[in-house]
Design a protein around this motif. Sequence first.
Motif, PDB file in Angstrom:
ATOM      1  N   VAL A   1     -34.833   1.860  88.687  1.00 13.22           N
ATOM      2  CA  VAL A   1     -34.889   2.210  90.236  1.00 13.22           C
ATOM      3  C   VAL A   1     -33.757   2.975  90.363  1.00 13.22           C
ATOM      4  O   VAL A   1     -32.489   2.600  90.019  1.00 13.22           O
ATOM      5  N   GLU A   2     -33.761   4.229  90.988  1.00 12.79           N
ATOM      6  CA  GLU A   2     -32.538   5.189  91.317  1.00 12.79           C
ATOM      7  C   GLU A   2     -32.416   4.888  92.763  1.00 12.79           C
ATOM      8  O   GLU A   2     -33.226   4.899  93.505  1.00 12.79           O
ATOM      9  N   TYR A   3     -31.030   4.778  93.218  1.00  2.78           N
ATOM     10  CA  TYR A   3     -30.849   4.514  94.518  1.00  2.78           C
ATOM     11  C   TYR A   3     -30.070   5.687  95.071  1.00  2.78           C
ATOM     12  O   TYR A   3     -29.234   6.268  94.337  1.00  2.78           O
ATOM     13  N   GLY A   4     -30.353   5.961  96.238  1.00  6.67           N
ATOM     14  CA  GLY A   4     -29.541   7.032  97.014  1.00  6.67           C
ATOM     15  C   GLY A   4     -29.159   6.599  98.450  1.00  6.67           C
ATOM     16  O   GLY A   4     -29.410   5.623  98.978  1.00  6.67           O
ATOM     17  N   VAL A   5     -27.950   7.206  98.959  1.00  4.95           N
ATOM     18  CA  VAL A   5     -27.565   6.793 100.188  1.00  4.95           C
ATOM     19  C   VAL A   5     -28.022   7.866 101.190  1.00  4.95           C
ATOM     20  O   VAL A   5     -28.173   8.948 101.171  1.00  4.95           O
ATOM     21  N   GLN A   6     -28.531   7.132 102.333  1.00  2.00           N
ATOM     22  CA  GLN A   6     -29.391   7.849 103.495  1.00  2.00           C
ATOM     23  C   GLN A   6     -28.099   8.143 104.598  1.00  2.00           C
ATOM     24  O   GLN A   6     -27.407   7.292 105.069  1.00  2.00           O
ATOM     25  N   GLN A   7     -27.891   9.234 104.828  1.00  2.00           N
ATOM     26  CA  GLN A   7     -26.903   9.710 105.723  1.00  2.00           C
ATOM     27  C   GLN A   7     -27.202  10.063 107.090  1.00  2.00           C
ATOM     28  O   GLN A   7     -28.487  10.788 107.377  1.00  2.00           O
ATOM     29  N   PRO A   8     -26.622   9.700 108.270  1.00  2.00           N
ATOM     30  CA  PRO A   8     -27.152  10.039 109.659  1.00  2.00           C
ATOM     31  C   PRO A   8     -27.167  11.662 109.890  1.00  2.00           C
ATOM     32  O   PRO A   8     -26.430  12.320 109.163  1.00  2.00           O
ATOM     33  N   ASP A   9     -28.063  12.095 110.809  1.00  2.44           N
ATOM     34  CA  ASP A   9     -28.053  13.560 111.109  1.00  2.44           C
ATOM     35  C   ASP A   9     -26.855  13.844 111.618  1.00  2.44           C
ATOM     36  O   ASP A   9     -26.467  15.371 111.374  1.00  2.44           O
TER      37      ASP A   9
END
Length: 152
Positions: free
Chosen positions: A26-34
């Motif tokens: 599993v690869e994780y990424g960080v979701q940033q607000p617009d």
Amino acid sequence: MLRHTAIILFVLVGLSGCSTVFDKHVEYGVQQPDNYPILRAIGYAPIAPQPGQSSEQKSIMAMKASKIEAYRELAEQVYGQQVKGNTSIANAVAGDDHLQAKVQGIIRGARVTRSYVVGDSYATELELDMKLVYDLYITETKPRKVKKVTYY
């Protein structure tokens, strides 16, 4: 007998799931607000009723109180305000009416933009850049979003 054994074997394989057959990465990424808003708040405190023996001491106390009030206002903007109300009625006539408000939260990263006297009150203006709050949050909690799952 052979049929029952086959059914039991089929059920056991089904219950064991795919985890015994496949392994995954599993690869994780960080979701940033617009976008990141900048919140602003102003707190006021009267100077004359502050404790202190001199006008300078009273001014310093009002300065501190106005800063705390500005932080309270920022907390209201970030976390909201809890309001409780209670009205008692006796003989179909409204009696006591009570209203209570509460704010609770942690504000990190706010900065004082201005402090000044307004008549007999002290005012403090605060600014909270939500980009800085986001960066502080990411540094502390390191939240993750599943970016990609590879089965092999």
